[in-house]
Design a protein around this motif. Structure first.
Motif, PDB file in Angstrom:
ATOM      1  N   GLN A   1       1.065  -1.236   0.007  1.00  0.00           N
ATOM      2  CA  GLN A   1       0.131  -0.023   0.009  1.00  0.00           C
ATOM      3  C   GLN A   1       0.940   1.286  -0.120  1.00  0.00           C
ATOM      4  OE1 GLN A   1      -2.912  -0.017   3.060  1.00  0.00           O
ATOM      5  NE2 GLN A   1      -3.856  -1.886   2.374  1.00  0.00           N
TER       6      GLN A   1
ATOM      7  N   GLY B   1       1.412   2.389  -5.956  1.00  0.00           N
ATOM      8  CA  GLY B   1       0.245   3.393  -6.154  1.00  0.00           C
ATOM      9  C   GLY B   1      -0.103   4.234  -7.601  1.00  0.00           C
TER      10      GLY B   1
ATOM     11  N   ARG C   1      -5.924   4.955  -8.307  1.00  0.00           N
ATOM     12  CA  ARG C   1      -6.994   4.975  -7.279  1.00  0.00           C
ATOM     13  C   ARG C   1      -7.829   3.494  -7.052  1.00  0.00           C
ATOM     14  NH1 ARG C   1     -11.143   9.562  -6.546  1.00  0.00           N
ATOM     15  NH2 ARG C   1     -12.835   8.384  -4.947  1.00  0.00           N
ATOM     16  N   GLY C   2      -7.770   2.716  -8.260  1.00  0.00           N
ATOM     17  CA  GLY C   2      -8.367   1.512  -8.444  1.00  0.00           C
ATOM     18  C   GLY C   2      -7.356   0.394  -7.673  1.00  0.00           C
ATOM     19  N   THR C   3      -6.155   0.760  -7.769  1.00  0.00           N
ATOM     20  CA  THR C   3      -5.092  -0.093  -6.973  1.00  0.00           C
ATOM     21  C   THR C   3      -5.241   0.110  -5.468  1.00  0.00           C
ATOM     22  OG1 THR C   3      -3.714  -0.086  -8.811  1.00  0.00           O
ATOM     23  CG2 THR C   3      -2.653  -0.730  -6.790  1.00  0.00           C
ATOM     24  N   ALA C   4      -5.289   1.395  -5.196  1.00  0.00           N
ATOM     25  CA  ALA C   4      -5.580   1.410  -3.784  1.00  0.00           C
ATOM     26  C   ALA C   4      -6.718   1.106  -3.151  1.00  0.00           C
ATOM     27  CB  ALA C   4      -5.422   3.126  -3.711  1.00  0.00           C
ATOM     28  N   ASN C   5      -7.780   1.323  -3.837  1.00  0.00           N
ATOM     29  CA  ASN C   5      -9.168   0.489  -3.379  1.00  0.00           C
ATOM     30  C   ASN C   5      -9.187  -1.121  -3.317  1.00  0.00           C
ATOM     31  OD1 ASN C   5     -10.483   2.895  -3.115  1.00  0.00           O
ATOM     32  ND2 ASN C   5     -11.457   2.973  -5.309  1.00  0.00           N
ATOM     33  N   LEU C   6      -8.511  -1.548  -4.236  1.00  0.00           N
ATOM     34  CA  LEU C   6      -8.144  -3.020  -4.481  1.00  0.00           C
ATOM     35  C   LEU C   6      -7.383  -3.314  -3.121  1.00  0.00           C
ATOM     36  CD1 LEU C   6      -8.354  -5.856  -5.609  1.00  0.00           C
ATOM     37  CD2 LEU C   6      -6.301  -5.251  -6.765  1.00  0.00           C
TER      38      LEU C   6
ATOM     39  N   THR D   1      -6.829  -1.838  -0.275  1.00  0.00           N
ATOM     40  CA  THR D   1      -7.521  -1.376   1.047  1.00  0.00           C
ATOM     41  C   THR D   1      -8.605  -2.617   1.327  1.00  0.00           C
ATOM     42  OG1 THR D   1      -7.278   0.918   0.660  1.00  0.00           O
ATOM     43  CG2 THR D   1      -9.128   0.228   2.245  1.00  0.00           C
ATOM     44  N   ARG D   2      -9.437  -2.962   0.309  1.00  0.00           N
ATOM     45  CA  ARG D   2     -10.287  -3.867   0.350  1.00  0.00           C
ATOM     46  C   ARG D   2      -9.774  -5.489   0.690  1.00  0.00           C
ATOM     47  NH1 ARG D   2     -14.584  -2.728  -4.379  1.00  0.00           N
ATOM     48  NH2 ARG D   2     -15.390  -0.815  -3.508  1.00  0.00           N
TER      49      ARG D   2
ATOM     50  N   THR E   1      -6.848  -5.905   2.215  1.00  0.00           N
ATOM     51  CA  THR E   1      -6.417  -5.669   3.688  1.00  0.00           C
ATOM     52  C   THR E   1      -7.523  -6.007   4.763  1.00  0.00           C
ATOM     53  OG1 THR E   1      -4.714  -4.187   3.168  1.00  0.00           O
ATOM     54  CG2 THR E   1      -5.260  -4.112   5.399  1.00  0.00           C
TER      55      THR E   1
END
Length: 112
Positions: free
Chosen positions: A23, A33, A45-50, A52-53, A55
């Motif tokens: 992350q 990122g 942004r999509g990578t960060a959301n993936l 985060t989910r 995790t």
């Protein structure tokens, strides 16, 4: 059953560590990122959301496995704490009984 859960718990913990390290932190850190090298597959942004989910899911599975392992080992009759009693190998030995006193020796008389 416990061994299977323990091995699964190990793999979930390793995956959780990996996902957290991937992350992006506030300063950039070890994150991936940016979309460089990812092509147009995912944006930053999509990578960060993936991540985060992932995790959140891995953390939930990790906690559920920890609770399950704790409940399975609850009534096994094993020692519950390392502070309850000292291990048998390091228990202090009783001191040896003192030897019986010997009869007093006759005083030696110097001869001239």
């Amino acid at each position: 059953m416990t061994t299977v859960l323990l091995v699964l718990h190990f793999f979930v913990a390793a995956a959780l560590i990996g996902v957290v390290l991937l992350q992006r932190s506030e300063g950039g850190g070890l994150g991936i990122g940016s979309s460089q090298g990812m092509g147009n597959l995912m944006s930053g942004r999509g990578t960060a959301n993936l991540l985060t989910r992932a995790t959140a899911v891995l953390a939930t599975v990790f906690m559920a496995l920890a609770l399950a392992l704790g409940l399975l080992n609850q009534g096994t009759g094993r020692q519950r704490s390392i502070f309850e009693s000292p291990p048998a190998a390091t228990a202090p030995a009783l001191p040896a009984a003192p030897a019986a006193p010997a009869a007093p020796a006759a005083p030696s008389v110097p001869t001239n």
